[in-house]
Design a protein around this motif. Structure first.
Motif, mmCIF file in Angstrom:
data_model
loop_
_atom_site.group_PDB
_atom_site.id
_atom_site.type_symbol
_atom_site.label_atom_id
_atom_site.label_comp_id
_atom_site.label_asym_id
_atom_site.label_seq_id
_atom_site.Cartn_x
_atom_site.Cartn_y
_atom_site.Cartn_z
ATOM 1 N N UNK A 1 -59.615 30.341 92.858
ATOM 2 C CA UNK A 1 -59.333 29.172 93.785
ATOM 3 C C UNK A 1 -60.366 28.934 95.155
ATOM 4 N N UNK A 2 -60.308 27.664 95.372
ATOM 5 C CA UNK A 2 -61.038 27.457 96.697
ATOM 6 C C UNK A 2 -59.935 27.998 97.963
ATOM 7 N N UNK A 3 -60.668 28.299 99.157
ATOM 8 C CA UNK A 3 -59.990 28.802 100.216
ATOM 9 C C UNK A 3 -58.810 27.515 100.407
ATOM 10 N N UNK A 4 -59.026 26.411 100.385
ATOM 11 C CA UNK A 4 -58.094 25.288 100.916
ATOM 12 C C UNK A 4 -57.204 25.553 99.935
ATOM 13 N N UNK A 5 -57.272 25.635 98.595
ATOM 14 C CA UNK A 5 -56.121 25.668 97.829
ATOM 15 C C UNK A 5 -55.133 26.726 97.896
ATOM 16 N N UNK A 6 -55.887 27.941 98.135
ATOM 17 C CA UNK A 6 -55.048 28.926 98.311
ATOM 18 C C UNK A 6 -54.351 28.871 99.860
ATOM 19 N N UNK A 7 -54.674 28.080 100.527
ATOM 20 C CA UNK A 7 -54.026 28.151 101.768
ATOM 21 C C UNK A 7 -52.983 26.835 101.855
ATOM 22 N N UNK A 8 -53.180 25.952 100.702
ATOM 23 C CA UNK A 8 -52.227 24.999 100.708
ATOM 24 C C UNK A 8 -50.647 25.164 100.667
ATOM 25 N N UNK A 9 -50.423 26.256 100.002
ATOM 26 C CA UNK A 9 -48.835 26.629 99.677
ATOM 27 C C UNK A 9 -48.079 25.678 98.966
#
Length: 128
Positions: free
Chosen positions: A74-82
């Motif tokens: 996954x992208x970092x953005x998706x991983x951080x989205x929660x």
């Protein structure tokens, strides 16, 4: 008279007809959702458990946390989205993925039609 349509019987018949029509609408929405998935999603996403493509499998997406499918990069953005995926969060994301999760890698511009999003989300909810 035994066969007369009393107000109660009329109400029961009307309720039964409404249920039949609602069931038909639900089947139509599922068929529409399947068509929408085939048109907009199937090239990059699978509905088979554990079978990722360019995008992660969408099997059992409802109730899953974003970026939680093991083995997918996954992208970092998706991983951080929660994000916890449910009807509301999927609706917001599918309307404008880049606006909902800036920096995600999904190359899909969004599905602006609310009825189409609803049909697609209903279809995905049944894939588990």
């Amino acid at each position: 008279m035994a066969g007369a349509l009393t107000p109660r019987r009329r109400a029961l018949l009307a309720a039964g007809a409404a249920l039949l029509l609602a069931g038909h609408a639900g089947l139509a929405a599922a068929a529409d959702g399947a068509d929408l998935f085939a048109t907009h999603c199937a090239e990059c996403h699978s509905l088979r458990e554990g079978r990722d493509k360019v995008g992660p499998s969408l099997f059992g997406i409802n109730g899953r946390t974003a970026a939680a499918s093991a083995g997918f990069a996954y992208s970092e953005a998706m991983r951080r989205s929660a994000i916890q995926w449910n009807g509301l969060t999927l609706d917001a994301y599918l309307e404008a993925p880049a606006a909902r999760v800036p920096g995600n890698r999904m190359g899909f511009g969004g599905l602006p039609d609310a009825a189409e999003r609803k049909a697609l989300i209903a279809y995905l909810a049944g894939i588990k």
